[in-house]
Design an enzyme around this catalytic site. Structure first.
Site, PDB file in Angstrom:
ATOM      1  CG  ASP A   1      -1.852   1.225   1.237  1.00  0.00           C
ATOM      2  OD1 ASP A   1      -2.445   1.526   0.186  1.00  0.00           O
ATOM      3  OD2 ASP A   1      -1.973   1.888   2.276  1.00  0.00           O
ATOM      4  CB  SER A   2       0.165   4.727  -0.908  1.00  0.00           C
ATOM      5  OG  SER A   2      -1.000   4.901  -0.114  1.00  0.00           O
TER       6      SER A   2
ATOM      7  CB  CYS B   1      -3.101   0.543  -2.611  1.00  0.00           C
ATOM      8  SG  CYS B   1      -3.130   2.285  -3.068  1.00  0.00           S
TER       9      CYS B   1
ATOM     10  CD  GLU C   1      -0.326   7.220   5.543  1.00  0.00           C
ATOM     11  OE1 GLU C   1       0.854   7.367   5.869  1.00  0.00           O
ATOM     12  OE2 GLU C   1      -0.826   6.110   5.281  1.00  0.00           O
TER      13      GLU C   1
ATOM     14  CB  CYS D   1      -9.633   4.646   0.046  1.00  0.00           C
ATOM     15  SG  CYS D   1      -8.020   5.114   0.719  1.00  0.00           S
TER      16      CYS D   1
ATOM     17  CG  HIS E   1      -5.238   5.128   4.047  1.00  0.00           C
ATOM     18  ND1 HIS E   1      -4.663   4.484   2.970  1.00  0.00           N
ATOM     19  CD2 HIS E   1      -4.211   5.711   4.727  1.00  0.00           C
ATOM     20  CE1 HIS E   1      -3.350   4.678   3.007  1.00  0.00           C
ATOM     21  NE2 HIS E   1      -3.053   5.417   4.062  1.00  0.00           N
TER      22      HIS E   1
HETATM   23  N1  DGL Z   1      -4.874   3.238   0.584  1.00  0.00           N
HETATM   24  C1  DGL Z   1      -4.895   3.736  -0.750  1.00  0.00           C
HETATM   25  C2  DGL Z   1      -6.161   3.311  -1.469  1.00  0.00           C
HETATM   26  O1  DGL Z   1      -6.753   2.293  -1.123  1.00  0.00           O
HETATM   27  C3  DGL Z   1      -4.734   5.192  -1.019  1.00  0.00           C
HETATM   28  C4  DGL Z   1      -4.014   6.080  -0.198  1.00  0.00           C
HETATM   29  C5  DGL Z   1      -3.326   7.205  -0.880  1.00  0.00           C
HETATM   30  O2  DGL Z   1      -3.952   8.178  -1.330  1.00  0.00           O
HETATM   31  O3  DGL Z   1      -2.113   7.084  -0.925  1.00  0.00           O
HETATM   32  O4  DGL Z   1      -6.564   3.949  -2.406  1.00  0.00           O
END
Ligand code: DGL
Length: 276
Positions: A13-14, A76, A161, A195, A197
């Protein structure tokens, strides 16, 4: 030269978001070894261009292959929307055709049929995921009769984050994007948190949505889909080692990563730094 020995399953993931997927995968498939890679130093991906997300994701996947992974899950949505297809079609044939990279969008879309009653689907995601139109396209393929409404939530990933997901400031941005979605289509009965997150904001999102719609998070769906994939692909299953371990890598400060990751995973852990 990539090793042909069996190895751990890679989860990318990012940043921290993919931990919400890893947690469910490990609960469902505890016997395998895993490497989690968070590109926290370059997060967020959601506001970056197609080319940049592709290049960053490509580097991360290759780094996981170099560490022995034969199978990598892009935990992600942004990377799944913007990089998965190019990696599968352009890079794997050059790097090693026996390796596989899977995303999180298809397992999520597949689940809609058993959840939505009226076919009005809301998608909340990063600007990159929403502008890619991937959810609209995939939902239309699986369920042509469904109607999809999407809203980008650019502030939600930074809130997570920066450990602000429980703060009063988060309430403002949760209300803003959820109400934007219902303003576009008041009859939505199912909302995809597109997403990885966003599950960290689930309590606030749930209380804002109330009983207006069901909310889909992706962890369990992706874990079930991975279990099914490994069952249907014994040749890949044999290439995944079983030791029950998990290694954490981050492009940011490993102590900072471990501290927040620990609270997500509800277990103590250590992380190492990786340069991509
Ligand atoms: N967790 C990532 C997703 O599912 C995105 C987070 C980011 O913007 O880096 O899209």
């Amino acid at each position: 030269m990539l090793s042909s020995a069996p190895g751990p399953i890679g989860v990318f993931d990012s940043g921290y978001g993919g931990l919400t997927i890893l947690k469910e995968i490990r609960e469902r498939l505890p016997e395998y070894d895993y490497i989690y890679l968070g590109d926290n130093a370059r997060n967020p991906y959601g506001t970056r261009s197609f080319d940049v997300v592709y290049e960053f994701t490509r580097q991360a996947v290759h780094a996981l292959f170099e560490r022995g992974c034969r199978l990598v899950i892009l935990a992600c949505n942004t990377a799944s929307a913007k990089a998965l297809r190019s990696i599968q079609q352009k890079d794997l044939p050059v790097w090693d055709d026996s390796r596989r990279v899977l995303g999180v969008i298809i397992p999520t879309v597949e689940a809609l049929g058993s959840i939505s009653k009226n076919g009005n689907i809301g998608v909340l995601g990063t600007p990159g995921t929403i502008s890619s139109g991937t959810y609209d396209i995939e939902i239309a393929k699986f369920f042509p009769q469904f109607r999809t409404v999407s809203v980008a939530c650019p502030m939600w990933v930074p809130l997570v984050e920066n450990k602000e997901y429980d703060s009063p400031g988060a309430d403002y941005f949760v209300e803003k994007y959820v109400e934007q979605l219902f303003a576009e289509e008041p009859d939505i009965d199912t909302i995809i948190l597109g997403c990885t997150h966003y599950p960290l904001l689930i309590d606030k999102i749930r209380s804002r949505v109330g009983d207006r719609a069901s909310i889909i998070t992706q962890g369990e769906l992706v874990a079930a889909s991975l279990a099914d994939y490994l069952r249907r692909h014994p040749e890949m299953d044999q290439k995944c080692t079983r030791g029950g371990t998990c290694t954490y890598l981050t492009t940011e400060n490993p102590d900072k990563f471990a501290e927040l990751a620990q609270s997500f995973m509800q277990t103590s852990l250590t992380a190492s730094h990786i340069t991509l």
